[in-house]
Design an enzyme around this catalytic site. Structure first.
Site, PDB file in Angstrom:
ATOM      1  N   LYS A  30       0.827  -1.218   0.000  1.00 55.91           N
ATOM      2  CA  LYS A  30       0.000   0.000   0.000  1.00 55.91           C
ATOM      3  C   LYS A  30       0.859   1.264   0.000  1.00 55.91           C
ATOM      4  O   LYS A  30       0.638   2.174  -0.792  1.00 55.91           O
ATOM      5  CB  LYS A  30      -0.928   0.021   1.235  1.00 55.91           C
ATOM      6  CG  LYS A  30      -1.833  -1.184   1.353  1.00 55.91           C
ATOM      7  CD  LYS A  30      -2.727  -1.101   2.578  1.00 55.91           C
ATOM      8  CE  LYS A  30      -1.998  -1.022   3.903  1.00 55.91           C
ATOM      9  NZ  LYS A  30      -1.173  -2.217   4.206  1.00 55.91           N
ATOM     10  N   ARG A  36      -8.624   0.490  10.112  1.00 54.73           N
ATOM     11  CA  ARG A  36      -8.181  -0.882  10.345  1.00 54.73           C
ATOM     12  C   ARG A  36      -9.173  -1.642  11.205  1.00 54.73           C
ATOM     13  O   ARG A  36      -8.998  -2.845  11.440  1.00 54.73           O
ATOM     14  CB  ARG A  36      -6.827  -0.868  11.046  1.00 54.73           C
ATOM     15  CG  ARG A  36      -5.656  -0.918  10.078  1.00 54.73           C
ATOM     16  CD  ARG A  36      -4.384  -1.147  10.865  1.00 54.73           C
ATOM     17  NE  ARG A  36      -3.308  -1.616  10.070  1.00 54.73           N
ATOM     18  CZ  ARG A  36      -2.246  -0.869   9.723  1.00 54.73           C
ATOM     19  NH1 ARG A  36      -2.162   0.371  10.079  1.00 54.73           N
ATOM     20  NH2 ARG A  36      -1.271  -1.400   9.031  1.00 54.73           N
ATOM     21  N   ARG A  48      11.883  -5.668   4.134  1.00 52.91           N
ATOM     22  CA  ARG A  48      11.633  -4.215   3.944  1.00 52.91           C
ATOM     23  C   ARG A  48      12.711  -3.392   4.650  1.00 52.91           C
ATOM     24  O   ARG A  48      13.108  -3.692   5.763  1.00 52.91           O
ATOM     25  CB  ARG A  48      10.262  -3.858   4.514  1.00 52.91           C
ATOM     26  CG  ARG A  48       9.994  -2.359   4.491  1.00 52.91           C
ATOM     27  CD  ARG A  48       8.528  -2.034   4.576  1.00 52.91           C
ATOM     28  NE  ARG A  48       7.913  -2.434   5.825  1.00 52.91           N
ATOM     29  CZ  ARG A  48       6.601  -2.306   6.085  1.00 52.91           C
ATOM     30  NH1 ARG A  48       5.790  -1.805   5.169  1.00 52.91           N
ATOM     31  NH2 ARG A  48       6.113  -2.703   7.238  1.00 52.91           N
ATOM     32  N   ARG A  99      12.511  -1.736  10.153  1.00 49.73           N
ATOM     33  CA  ARG A  99      11.592  -1.283  11.180  1.00 49.73           C
ATOM     34  C   ARG A  99      11.587  -2.290  12.321  1.00 49.73           C
ATOM     35  O   ARG A  99      11.620  -3.497  12.084  1.00 49.73           O
ATOM     36  CB  ARG A  99      10.168  -1.171  10.592  1.00 49.73           C
ATOM     37  CG  ARG A  99       9.867   0.202  10.053  1.00 49.73           C
ATOM     38  CD  ARG A  99       8.572   0.233   9.277  1.00 49.73           C
ATOM     39  NE  ARG A  99       7.404  -0.343   9.946  1.00 49.73           N
ATOM     40  CZ  ARG A  99       6.172  -0.303   9.454  1.00 49.73           C
ATOM     41  NH1 ARG A  99       5.949   0.292   8.288  1.00 49.73           N
ATOM     42  NH2 ARG A  99       5.172  -0.854  10.097  1.00 49.73           N
ATOM     43  N   ARG A 116       1.430  -9.330  13.868  1.00 59.14           N
ATOM     44  CA  ARG A 116       0.689  -8.248  13.195  1.00 59.14           C
ATOM     45  C   ARG A 116      -0.318  -8.829  12.192  1.00 59.14           C
ATOM     46  O   ARG A 116      -1.433  -8.322  12.073  1.00 59.14           O
ATOM     47  CB  ARG A 116       1.655  -7.305  12.474  1.00 59.14           C
ATOM     48  CG  ARG A 116       2.314  -6.330  13.439  1.00 59.14           C
ATOM     49  CD  ARG A 116       3.527  -5.685  12.834  1.00 59.14           C
ATOM     50  NE  ARG A 116       3.223  -4.832  11.709  1.00 59.14           N
ATOM     51  CZ  ARG A 116       4.085  -4.582  10.719  1.00 59.14           C
ATOM     52  NH1 ARG A 116       5.271  -5.147  10.706  1.00 59.14           N
ATOM     53  NH2 ARG A 116       3.741  -3.775   9.752  1.00 59.14           N
TER      54      ARG A 116
HETATM   55  P1  ADP Z   1       2.428  -1.783   3.236  1.00 61.93           P
HETATM   56  O1  ADP Z   1       2.453  -0.281   3.166  1.00 61.93           O
HETATM   57  O2  ADP Z   1       1.175  -2.364   2.647  1.00 61.93           O
HETATM   58  O3  ADP Z   1       2.722  -2.329   4.594  1.00 61.93           O
HETATM   59  P2  ADP Z   1       4.899  -1.586   1.671  1.00 61.93           P
HETATM   60  O4  ADP Z   1       4.512  -0.718   0.528  1.00 61.93           O
HETATM   61  O5  ADP Z   1       5.747  -0.986   2.732  1.00 61.93           O
HETATM   62  O6  ADP Z   1       3.593  -2.314   2.293  1.00 61.93           O
HETATM   63  O7  ADP Z   1       5.636  -2.878   1.048  1.00 61.93           O
HETATM   64  C1  ADP Z   1       6.192  -3.889   1.907  1.00 61.93           C
HETATM   65  C2  ADP Z   1       7.528  -4.363   1.334  1.00 61.93           C
HETATM   66  O8  ADP Z   1       7.286  -5.075   0.118  1.00 61.93           O
HETATM   67  C3  ADP Z   1       8.501  -3.236   0.978  1.00 61.93           C
HETATM   68  O9  ADP Z   1       9.802  -3.690   1.256  1.00 61.93           O
HETATM   69  C4  ADP Z   1       8.300  -3.029  -0.521  1.00 61.93           C
HETATM   70  O10 ADP Z   1       9.495  -2.570  -1.156  1.00 61.93           O
HETATM   71  C5  ADP Z   1       7.944  -4.438  -0.987  1.00 61.93           C
HETATM   72  N1  ADP Z   1       6.968  -4.466  -2.086  1.00 61.93           N
HETATM   73  C6  ADP Z   1       5.878  -3.659  -2.243  1.00 61.93           C
HETATM   74  N2  ADP Z   1       5.176  -4.013  -3.340  1.00 61.93           N
HETATM   75  C7  ADP Z   1       5.824  -5.093  -3.875  1.00 61.93           C
HETATM   76  C8  ADP Z   1       5.603  -5.934  -5.018  1.00 61.93           C
HETATM   77  N3  ADP Z   1       4.549  -5.747  -5.821  1.00 61.93           N
HETATM   78  N4  ADP Z   1       6.465  -6.938  -5.247  1.00 61.93           N
HETATM   79  C9  ADP Z   1       7.525  -7.146  -4.418  1.00 61.93           C
HETATM   80  N5  ADP Z   1       7.805  -6.393  -3.345  1.00 61.93           N
HETATM   81  C10 ADP Z   1       6.966  -5.380  -3.053  1.00 61.93           C
HETATM   82  P1  AMP Z   2       1.896   0.484   9.239  1.00 63.97           P
HETATM   83  O1  AMP Z   2       2.975   1.493   9.002  1.00 63.97           O
HETATM   84  O2  AMP Z   2       0.645   0.782   8.482  1.00 63.97           O
HETATM   85  O3  AMP Z   2       2.374  -0.935   9.056  1.00 63.97           O
HETATM   86  O4  AMP Z   2       1.489   0.628  10.767  1.00 63.97           O
HETATM   87  C1  AMP Z   2       2.431   0.406  11.796  1.00 63.97           C
HETATM   88  C2  AMP Z   2       1.752   0.324  13.153  1.00 63.97           C
HETATM   89  O5  AMP Z   2       1.119   1.593  13.442  1.00 63.97           O
HETATM   90  C3  AMP Z   2       0.638  -0.711  13.284  1.00 63.97           C
HETATM   91  O6  AMP Z   2       1.119  -2.016  13.564  1.00 63.97           O
HETATM   92  C4  AMP Z   2      -0.174  -0.117  14.443  1.00 63.97           C
HETATM   93  O7  AMP Z   2       0.472  -0.332  15.687  1.00 63.97           O
HETATM   94  C5  AMP Z   2      -0.097   1.388  14.160  1.00 63.97           C
HETATM   95  N1  AMP Z   2      -1.214   1.807  13.283  1.00 63.97           N
HETATM   96  C6  AMP Z   2      -1.127   2.317  12.019  1.00 63.97           C
HETATM   97  N2  AMP Z   2      -2.349   2.594  11.532  1.00 63.97           N
HETATM   98  C7  AMP Z   2      -3.242   2.238  12.501  1.00 63.97           C
HETATM   99  C8  AMP Z   2      -4.656   2.253  12.613  1.00 63.97           C
HETATM  100  N3  AMP Z   2      -5.436   2.694  11.603  1.00 63.97           N
HETATM  101  N4  AMP Z   2      -5.213   1.811  13.756  1.00 63.97           N
HETATM  102  C9  AMP Z   2      -4.470   1.382  14.784  1.00 63.97           C
HETATM  103  N5  AMP Z   2      -3.130   1.319  14.739  1.00 63.97           N
HETATM  104  C10 AMP Z   2      -2.506   1.746  13.624  1.00 63.97           C
END
Ligand code: ADP
Ligand code: AMP
Length: 215
Positions: free
Chosen positions: A13, A88, A127, A160, A171
């Site tokens: 996302k 969420r 990541r 992270r 998670r």
């Molecule tokens: P989210 O925001 O949904 O948690 P991220 O955009 O941070 O996910 O993506 C999670 C990890 O996967 C990152 O390291 C990113 O570079 C990688 N990634 C995202 N989209 C793809 C894809 N289509 N194919 C392979 N790796 C991806």
């Molecule tokens: P993310 O960066 O989206 O993976 O979120 C990282 C962490 O932030 C999550 O595991 C939650 O602890 C907190 N968080 C982010 N968005 C929300 C949400 N909409 N509701 C509750 N916790 C959140």
């Protein structure tokens, strides 16, 4: 256009939102990023969120909804927004409906990023995020030109805290059922479009552009 990106952690996302928001010239609002920034600046919000985030739990709804309400009232969202990682929970989805109503606006589209969990575990554990500008990489699927260094700003790339494997599994567990409830909620509202998020970055991007009418 007012858009929500819905999907389990690691579905891509944030990566896609960054690109699409740039192209559509609307803000990318990621609740996780706002919390991390607050933790970095040691604000009261950061203090409230930290222990939940480190444990891979959700930050309580009242904290999260209040923050989103404030953010959506800002001027730059008037031309639209991509909300990433919110809602969420069902309570957050209902709060969002109420916030939009109070602002006299409408949520138009919810894009669901669907991918099998094995894929997500690999994505999250590889990541890396820039400690300077927040850009996201993957050691295997989207590596930087120079290992450990951000292409954009030269900042140091870090893993992270909550992307360590034990926390990742927790998670996914915390979010699985709630995400499905949100899929059902938005399907009922007729706002949901689903993407196959397990393909390459380009393949997902293509589907996304189609979903928002850019191609
Ligand atoms: P989210 O925001 O949904 O948690 P991220 O955009 O941070 O996910 O993506 C999670 C990890 O996967 C990152 O390291 C990113 O570079 C990688 N990634 C995202 N989209 C793809 C894809 N289509 N194919 C392979 N790796 C991806
Ligand atoms: P993310 O960066 O989206 O993976 O979120 C990282 C962490 O932030 C999550 O595991 C939650 O602890 C907190 N968080 C982010 N968005 C929300 C949400 N909409 N509701 C509750 N916790 C959140």
């Amino acid at each position: 256009m007012n858009i929500v990106f819905l999907g389990l952690p690691g579905t891509g996302k944030g990566t896609q939102a960054e690109m699409l928001a740039g192209e559509m010239e609307i803000p990318h609002i990621a609740t996780g990023d706002i919390f991390r920034e607050a933790i970095g600046r040691q604000t009261e919000l950061g203090q409230k969120a930290r222990k939940f985030m480190d444990a891979g739990e959700l930050v309580p709804d009242e904290v999260t909804c209040g923050m989103v309400k404030e953010r959506l009232a800002q001027e730059d969202t008037m031309s639209g927004f991509i909300l990433d990682g919110f809602p969420r929970t069902l309570a957050q989805a209902e709060a969002l409906d109420q916030i939009m109503q109070q602002l006299g606006r409408k949520l138009e589209l919810v894009i669901y990023f669907a991918a099998p969990e094995e894929v997500l575990i690999r994505r999250l554990s590889g990541r890396r995020v820039c400690s300077g500008c927040g850009a996201t990489y993957h050691v295997e699927f989207n590596p930087p030109l120079e290992e450990g260094t951000c292409d954009r700003c030269g900042g140091e790339l870090k893993q992270r805290e909550d992307d360590r494997e034990e926390t990742v599994i927790h998670r996914l567990q915390v979010n699985r059922e709630k995400t499905q409830q949100l899929v059902d909620y938005y399907e009922r509202q007729g706002k949901l479009t689903s993407l196959t998020a397990e393909g390459s970055l380009e393949k997902v991007r293509e589907q996304l552009k189609e979903a928002v009418g850019l191609i």
